[in-house]
Design an enzyme around this catalytic site. Structure first.
Site, PDB file in Angstrom:
ATOM      1  N   ARG A  85      -0.433 -14.996   4.110  1.00 43.57           N
ATOM      2  CA  ARG A  85      -1.184 -14.443   5.140  1.00 43.57           C
ATOM      3  C   ARG A  85      -0.631 -14.498   6.304  1.00 43.57           C
ATOM      4  NH1 ARG A  85      -5.235 -10.735   3.976  1.00 43.57           N
ATOM      5  NH2 ARG A  85      -6.225 -11.438   6.079  1.00 43.57           N
TER       6      ARG A  85
ATOM      7  N   TYR B 145     -12.111  -3.303  -3.617  1.00 39.96           N
ATOM      8  CA  TYR B 145     -12.687  -3.134  -2.360  1.00 39.96           C
ATOM      9  C   TYR B 145     -14.352  -3.116  -2.361  1.00 39.96           C
ATOM     10  CZ  TYR B 145      -7.865  -2.071  -0.556  1.00 39.96           C
ATOM     11  OH  TYR B 145      -6.708  -2.232  -0.294  1.00 39.96           O
TER      12      TYR B 145
ATOM     13  N   ASN C 211      -1.505  -0.252   7.303  1.00 41.29           N
ATOM     14  CA  ASN C 211      -0.982  -1.588   7.728  1.00 41.29           C
ATOM     15  C   ASN C 211      -0.248  -2.093   6.740  1.00 41.29           C
ATOM     16  OD1 ASN C 211      -3.022  -2.691   5.985  1.00 41.29           O
ATOM     17  ND2 ASN C 211      -3.919  -3.594   7.391  1.00 41.29           N
TER      18      ASN C 211
ATOM     19  N   GLU D 156      -8.862 -11.052  -7.586  1.00 41.02           N
ATOM     20  CA  GLU D 156      -8.056  -9.614  -7.179  1.00 41.02           C
ATOM     21  C   GLU D 156      -6.922  -9.642  -8.227  1.00 41.02           C
ATOM     22  OE1 GLU D 156      -8.797  -8.641  -2.505  1.00 41.02           O
ATOM     23  OE2 GLU D 156      -6.974  -9.984  -3.184  1.00 41.02           O
TER      24      GLU D 156
ATOM     25  N   LYS E 265       0.783  -1.030   0.058  1.00 45.13           N
ATOM     26  CA  LYS E 265      -0.085  -0.048   0.009  1.00 45.13           C
ATOM     27  C   LYS E 265       0.786   1.234  -0.128  1.00 45.13           C
ATOM     28  CE  LYS E 265      -3.698  -2.329   2.648  1.00 45.13           C
ATOM     29  NZ  LYS E 265      -4.541  -2.345   3.807  1.00 45.13           N
TER      30      LYS E 265
END
Length: 150
Positions: A85, A49, A112, A126, A9
């Protein structure tokens, strides 16, 4: 082999964490099969999203994600969604274990550092949002024979 989608991000890019994150995933034994650095356009943010469109935090999430460049990636490996993950840690960095990406580099849930698909179905969706099929490389890493039991 399975594939998953990962996005560093804007806060991760701004903090110079791209190399560290790629290194951690490669050191784990995962294979990078696609990558792109860009500022996301609004239609793809909305697609990415879509489950959050009606939530009160979506406008600020959209502004944040579109506020700077991101680093989009597709990773490959056996059970790659679950592995990634675990490497990135809990969504809330305050709950993420030390040694995970979010545990080591995040403080606030709204910043995050990284996104990763949460299921094989999400990964497929995605990846298709951000990459065309011909942008995904197919190759064998030289160390695959020692990473996997066949």
């Amino acid at each position: 082999m399975d594939r998953t989608f990962v996005m560093i991000k804007p806060d991760g890019v701004q903090r110079g964490l791209v190399g560290e994150i790629v290194s951690r995933l490669e050191a784990k034994g995962l294979k990078l099969v696609a990558a792109r650095f860009e500022v996301l356009p609004e239609p793809r943010v909305t697609d990415q999203y879509k489950e959050h469109l009606s939530k009160p935090f979506f406008p600020s999430l959209k502004k944040y994600i579109m506020g700077g460049p991101v680093f989009l990636m597709v990773w490959e490996g056996r059970n790659v969604v679950a592995i990634v993950r675990k490497v990135i840690g809990a969504t809330n960095p305050q709950e993420a274990a030390p040694g995970t990406i979010r545990g080591d580099f995040g403080i606030d849930i709204g910043r995050n550092v990284i996104h990763a698909s949460d299921s094989p179905e999400s990964a497929t969706r995605e990846i298709a949002i951000h990459f065309k099929q011909n942008e995904l490389s197919v190759y064998t890493r030289i160390d695959e024979s020692v990473l996997y039991e066949y």
